[in-house]
Scaffold this motif. Structure first.
Motif, PDB file in Angstrom:
ATOM      1  N   PRO A 147       0.808  -1.236   0.000  1.00 43.82           N
ATOM      2  CA  PRO A 147       0.000   0.000   0.000  1.00 43.82           C
ATOM      3  C   PRO A 147       0.837   1.279   0.000  1.00 43.82           C
ATOM      4  O   PRO A 147       0.297   2.358  -0.278  1.00 43.82           O
ATOM      5  N   LEU A 148       2.113   1.183   0.320  1.00 43.02           N
ATOM      6  CA  LEU A 148       2.963   2.367   0.386  1.00 43.02           C
ATOM      7  C   LEU A 148       3.413   2.791  -1.006  1.00 43.02           C
ATOM      8  O   LEU A 148       3.402   2.009  -1.953  1.00 43.02           O
ATOM      9  N   SER A 149       3.845   4.042  -1.119  1.00 40.58           N
ATOM     10  CA  SER A 149       4.434   4.505  -2.373  1.00 40.58           C
ATOM     11  C   SER A 149       5.781   3.821  -2.580  1.00 40.58           C
ATOM     12  O   SER A 149       6.361   3.260  -1.635  1.00 40.58           O
ATOM     13  N   LYS A 150       6.288   3.864  -3.798  1.00 40.29           N
ATOM     14  CA  LYS A 150       7.577   3.233  -4.076  1.00 40.29           C
ATOM     15  C   LYS A 150       8.702   3.872  -3.250  1.00 40.29           C
ATOM     16  O   LYS A 150       9.609   3.187  -2.774  1.00 40.29           O
ATOM     17  N   VAL A 151       8.656   5.182  -3.079  1.00 36.36           N
ATOM     18  CA  VAL A 151       9.686   5.861  -2.287  1.00 36.36           C
ATOM     19  C   VAL A 151       9.613   5.393  -0.833  1.00 36.36           C
ATOM     20  O   VAL A 151      10.643   5.143  -0.195  1.00 36.36           O
ATOM     21  N   GLU A 152       8.415   5.252  -0.302  1.00 32.04           N
ATOM     22  CA  GLU A 152       8.258   4.760   1.066  1.00 32.04           C
ATOM     23  C   GLU A 152       8.717   3.308   1.188  1.00 32.04           C
ATOM     24  O   GLU A 152       9.303   2.915   2.204  1.00 32.04           O
ATOM     25  N   GLN A 153       8.480   2.512   0.161  1.00 34.48           N
ATOM     26  CA  GLN A 153       8.950   1.134   0.174  1.00 34.48           C
ATOM     27  C   GLN A 153      10.477   1.085   0.218  1.00 34.48           C
ATOM     28  O   GLN A 153      11.060   0.281   0.954  1.00 34.48           O
ATOM     29  N   MET A 154      11.120   1.929  -0.569  1.00 31.50           N
ATOM     30  CA  MET A 154      12.584   1.994  -0.542  1.00 31.50           C
ATOM     31  C   MET A 154      13.086   2.335   0.855  1.00 31.50           C
ATOM     32  O   MET A 154      14.034   1.734   1.363  1.00 31.50           O
ATOM     33  N   GLN A 155      12.437   3.310   1.468  1.00 29.01           N
ATOM     34  CA  GLN A 155      12.856   3.747   2.792  1.00 29.01           C
ATOM     35  C   GLN A 155      12.701   2.647   3.827  1.00 29.01           C
ATOM     36  O   GLN A 155      13.513   2.510   4.745  1.00 29.01           O
ATOM     37  N   ALA A 156      11.672   1.822   3.679  1.00 31.42           N
ATOM     38  CA  ALA A 156      11.440   0.724   4.618  1.00 31.42           C
ATOM     39  C   ALA A 156      12.410  -0.436   4.399  1.00 31.42           C
ATOM     40  O   ALA A 156      12.831  -1.098   5.351  1.00 31.42           O
ATOM     41  N   MET A 187      17.204  -0.024  -5.538  1.00 28.08           N
ATOM     42  CA  MET A 187      16.112   0.937  -5.592  1.00 28.08           C
ATOM     43  C   MET A 187      15.394   0.882  -6.942  1.00 28.08           C
ATOM     44  O   MET A 187      14.177   1.080  -7.020  1.00 28.08           O
ATOM     45  N   THR A 188      16.141   0.604  -7.997  1.00 26.76           N
ATOM     46  CA  THR A 188      15.542   0.468  -9.327  1.00 26.76           C
ATOM     47  C   THR A 188      14.606  -0.738  -9.375  1.00 26.76           C
ATOM     48  O   THR A 188      13.520  -0.667  -9.969  1.00 26.76           O
ATOM     49  N   LEU A 189      15.007  -1.841  -8.757  1.00 28.60           N
ATOM     50  CA  LEU A 189      14.138  -3.018  -8.702  1.00 28.60           C
ATOM     51  C   LEU A 189      12.840  -2.707  -7.961  1.00 28.60           C
ATOM     52  O   LEU A 189      11.756  -3.138  -8.372  1.00 28.60           O
ATOM     53  N   VAL A 190      12.939  -1.964  -6.866  1.00 26.08           N
ATOM     54  CA  VAL A 190      11.731  -1.578  -6.130  1.00 26.08           C
ATOM     55  C   VAL A 190      10.843  -0.700  -7.005  1.00 26.08           C
ATOM     56  O   VAL A 190       9.622  -0.896  -7.082  1.00 26.08           O
ATOM     57  N   ALA A 191      11.456   0.268  -7.692  1.00 21.36           N
ATOM     58  CA  ALA A 191      10.686   1.172  -8.550  1.00 21.36           C
ATOM     59  C   ALA A 191       9.993   0.422  -9.681  1.00 21.36           C
ATOM     60  O   ALA A 191       8.860   0.748 -10.062  1.00 21.36           O
ATOM     61  N   ALA A 192      10.674  -0.587 -10.204  1.00 15.57           N
ATOM     62  CA  ALA A 192      10.132  -1.350 -11.325  1.00 15.57           C
ATOM     63  C   ALA A 192       9.271  -2.531 -10.877  1.00 15.57           C
ATOM     64  O   ALA A 192       8.705  -3.238 -11.727  1.00 15.57           O
ATOM     65  N   ALA A 193       9.178  -2.749  -9.564  1.00 17.89           N
ATOM     66  CA  ALA A 193       8.419  -3.892  -9.025  1.00 17.89           C
ATOM     67  C   ALA A 193       8.916  -5.210  -9.605  1.00 17.89           C
ATOM     68  O   ALA A 193       8.138  -6.089  -9.974  1.00 17.89           O
ATOM     69  N   GLN A 194      10.232  -5.349  -9.679  1.00 17.70           N
ATOM     70  CA  GLN A 194      10.871  -6.568 -10.183  1.00 17.70           C
ATOM     71  C   GLN A 194      11.742  -7.170  -9.086  1.00 17.70           C
ATOM     72  O   GLN A 194      12.185  -6.474  -8.172  1.00 17.70           O
ATOM     73  N   GLN A 261      10.638  13.322   1.175  1.00 18.84           N
ATOM     74  CA  GLN A 261       9.193  13.164   1.348  1.00 18.84           C
ATOM     75  C   GLN A 261       8.539  14.352   2.038  1.00 18.84           C
ATOM     76  O   GLN A 261       7.304  14.390   2.164  1.00 18.84           O
ATOM     77  N   GLY A 262       9.323  15.326   2.461  1.00 18.73           N
ATOM     78  CA  GLY A 262       8.736  16.542   3.006  1.00 18.73           C
ATOM     79  C   GLY A 262       8.043  17.338   1.916  1.00 18.73           C
ATOM     80  O   GLY A 262       8.542  17.443   0.790  1.00 18.73           O
ATOM     81  N   PRO A 263       6.888  17.925   2.198  1.00 17.38           N
ATOM     82  CA  PRO A 263       6.115  18.614   1.151  1.00 17.38           C
ATOM     83  C   PRO A 263       6.820  19.815   0.540  1.00 17.38           C
ATOM     84  O   PRO A 263       6.537  20.184  -0.597  1.00 17.38           O
ATOM     85  N   ARG A 264       7.772  20.431   1.251  1.00 14.82           N
ATOM     86  CA  ARG A 264       8.486  21.574   0.680  1.00 14.82           C
ATOM     87  C   ARG A 264       9.601  21.148  -0.273  1.00 14.82           C
ATOM     88  O   ARG A 264      10.188  21.994  -0.942  1.00 14.82           O
ATOM     89  N   GLU A 365       2.459   6.058 -14.766  1.00 13.17           N
ATOM     90  CA  GLU A 365       1.561   6.183 -13.626  1.00 13.17           C
ATOM     91  C   GLU A 365       1.873   7.433 -12.820  1.00 13.17           C
ATOM     92  O   GLU A 365       3.018   7.901 -12.798  1.00 13.17           O
ATOM     93  N   LYS A 366       0.856   7.956 -12.116  1.00 15.00           N
ATOM     94  CA  LYS A 366       1.087   9.092 -11.231  1.00 15.00           C
ATOM     95  C   LYS A 366       2.095   8.691 -10.158  1.00 15.00           C
ATOM     96  O   LYS A 366       2.067   7.574  -9.649  1.00 15.00           O
ATOM     97  N   GLY A 367       2.950   9.609  -9.816  1.00 11.81           N
ATOM     98  CA  GLY A 367       4.017   9.315  -8.865  1.00 11.81           C
ATOM     99  C   GLY A 367       5.335   9.029  -9.554  1.00 11.81           C
ATOM    100  O   GLY A 367       6.392   9.046  -8.915  1.00 11.81           O
ATOM    101  N   ALA A 368       5.298   8.781 -10.876  1.00 15.26           N
ATOM    102  CA  ALA A 368       6.531   8.449 -11.595  1.00 15.26           C
ATOM    103  C   ALA A 368       7.484   9.634 -11.666  1.00 15.26           C
ATOM    104  O   ALA A 368       8.707   9.449 -11.701  1.00 15.26           O
ATOM    105  N   ALA A 369       6.955  10.862 -11.682  1.00 16.94           N
ATOM    106  CA  ALA A 369       7.825  12.042 -11.745  1.00 16.94           C
ATOM    107  C   ALA A 369       8.720  12.110 -10.508  1.00 16.94           C
ATOM    108  O   ALA A 369       9.936  12.298 -10.609  1.00 16.94           O
ATOM    109  N   LEU A 370       8.121  11.941  -9.332  1.00 17.90           N
ATOM    110  CA  LEU A 370       8.909  11.955  -8.103  1.00 17.90           C
ATOM    111  C   LEU A 370       9.839  10.745  -8.042  1.00 17.90           C
ATOM    112  O   LEU A 370      10.969  10.844  -7.565  1.00 17.90           O
ATOM    113  N   LEU A 371       9.393   9.624  -8.540  1.00 20.19           N
ATOM    114  CA  LEU A 371      10.208   8.417  -8.515  1.00 20.19           C
ATOM    115  C   LEU A 371      11.463   8.585  -9.378  1.00 20.19           C
ATOM    116  O   LEU A 371      12.559   8.192  -8.985  1.00 20.19           O
ATOM    117  N   LEU A 372      11.317   9.190 -10.549  1.00 23.37           N
ATOM    118  CA  LEU A 372      12.470   9.464 -11.401  1.00 23.37           C
ATOM    119  C   LEU A 372      13.430  10.431 -10.712  1.00 23.37           C
ATOM    120  O   LEU A 372      14.649  10.251 -10.750  1.00 23.37           O
TER     121      LEU A 372
END
Length: 411
Positions: A147-156, A187-194, A261-264, A365-372
């Motif tokens: 359920p987490l974003s890819k960035v959050e998954q990397m952090q975990a 991190m690339t594997l997490v982003a690509a879900a591979q 991940q901070g909004p600023r 998908e949405k979120g890909a801009a931040l992921l890149l």
């Protein structure tokens, strides 16, 4: 329209700006404090970089007001430490002396990582070759992170991966370079879900995100390269501070992800997506911008604290998209947004606009801009950590106390 100030000053203008004599100006040039170039060949005049003159003027003013020097350095972009990684000019960005325009068009992600980490983009880092696998992590744990974003998954996941790496605390070359490559491929594997790949960073993302469009790998590669480093933004400074403590590279990158991940910092692309949706459904893009300005909203994707004009990273990315997909309706909307915002605010577009445009043009998908942005910036985080490890120094600034005066027991 207001003309942008010239990049150069004459000797007379430079002396007036600094309140010095020509002899002092020439001494500053000889000491490398001010850069100069040949001006009028016939009159054998030289011209001096406005940026250097303004920096020296600010330093002179701050010497007279030392109590505000540290605060301004942290808030307005004055240098607070030395780095050989990136140079920001008004109209370009350089990594170890090479323009990002050249790197984005001609280099691979792995070559730019080698350039920033070692100074030599031709150097082959072994861990970038062969197969990378997502090993040692419980499938149940990975499923719980879904359920987490890819960035959050990397952090975990990074701390767990780091705990299994016997070379996690090896901070000397070439071990640190191999560790950096392992982290980036993980991190690339997490982003690509591979769970495994034997391809390069950009190719791994493209084969998952756009499997029937191999030509898009070059655009993905360029976006990652353009995000690689940008001096001491908040996440990079966080990484350098953590690295200065001697923490492992895994801990450093985890800290960078927290700051991102901070909004600023990392939240701009999400807010720009919302603006884009609103503009796309409205009858007039200009009216959408005007309405937001009336509400006092910040127009995300435009303006940058270190650039007076267009962010060079955005300029290059938009040029590459124009070359690849000139008839895209999403690209046309991006151009309209750029024109309408500039007309109403005078602001030019930045890298966030470029990344969101790329995402929409390619249909990611949405979120890909931040992921890149995150994957590309990890290259720079690692480079700054390596540079900080090499200094062997702890970053420990002081704070200016603004609380009540101390009270003594007799008071």
């Amino acid at each position: 329209m207001t003309m942008a100030p010239s990049r150069y000053l004459s000797a007379k203008e430079a002396c007036a700006e600094l309140g010095i004599r020509p002899q002092t100006l020439y001494a500053y040039v000889s000491r490398g404090l001010i850069r100069s170039e040949t001006g009028d060949q016939r009159q054998r005049t030289r011209q001096y970089y406005r940026e250097d003159i303004e920096r020296l003027r600010r330093h002179k003013e701050l010497r007279a007001r030392p109590e505000v020097a540290a605060e301004q350095a942290l808030r307005t972009g004055d240098p607070v430490l030395e780095s050989a990684l990136s140079r920001i000019d008004d109209d370009d960005l350089y990594h170890r002396g090479i323009s990002v325009s050249e790197l984005a068009r001609e280099s691979t992600v792995e070559e730019v990582a080698a350039l920033l980490w070692t100074g030599d983009r031709s150097l082959r880092i072994e861990e970038f070759a062969g197969e990378a696998r997502l090993d040692g992590i419980s499938p149940t744990f990975i499923a719980e992170l879904a359920p987490l974003s890819k960035v959050e998954q990397m952090q975990a996941l990074l701390p767990a991966i780091g705990a299994q790496d016997p070379a996690a605390f090896a901070t000397a070359p070439p071990h640190i370079h191999q560790c950096g490559a392992r982290i980036l491929r993980f991190m690339t594997l997490v982003a690509a879900a591979q769970d495994k790949t034997d391809s390069g960073i950009a190719q791994t993302l493209q084969s998952t995100w756009l499997p029937k469009r191999p030509e898009t790998a070059r655009l993905i590669e360029a976006a990652l390269i353009l995000c690689a480093d940008h001096e001491l933004n908040v996440s990079t400074f966080t990484c350098r501070t953590v690295a200065s403590s001697g923490a492992s590279l895994y801990a450093v990158i985890t800290a960078g992800l927290s700051a991102l991940q901070g909004p600023r910092h990392g939240g701009a692309t999400d807010r720009l997506e919302a603006l884009w949706d609103e503009a796309e459904s409205a009858n007039s893009v200009g009216d959408t911008i005007t309405s937001r300005l009336k509400r006092g909203d910040v127009i995300e994707g435009f303006g940058h604290v270190v650039y007076r004009g267009v962010d060079p990273r955005a300029k290059i990315l938009m040029e590459l998209l124009e070359e690849a997909v000139p008839n895209s309706s999403e690209l046309a909307l991006a151009k309209t947004l750029t024109e309408e915002v500039r007309t109403r605010t005078g602001l030019s577009h930045n890298v966030d606009l470029g990344l969101v445009t790329l995402r929409r043009v390619l249909g990611l998908e949405k979120g890909a801009a931040l992921l890149l942005f995150c994957l590309g910036r990890t290259i720079g985080w690692i480079a700054h950590a390596i540079e900080q490890y090499q200094t062997g120094r702890l970053i420990r600034p002081r704070a200016k106390y603004t609380g009540p005066d101390p009270r003594h027991a007799s008071d």
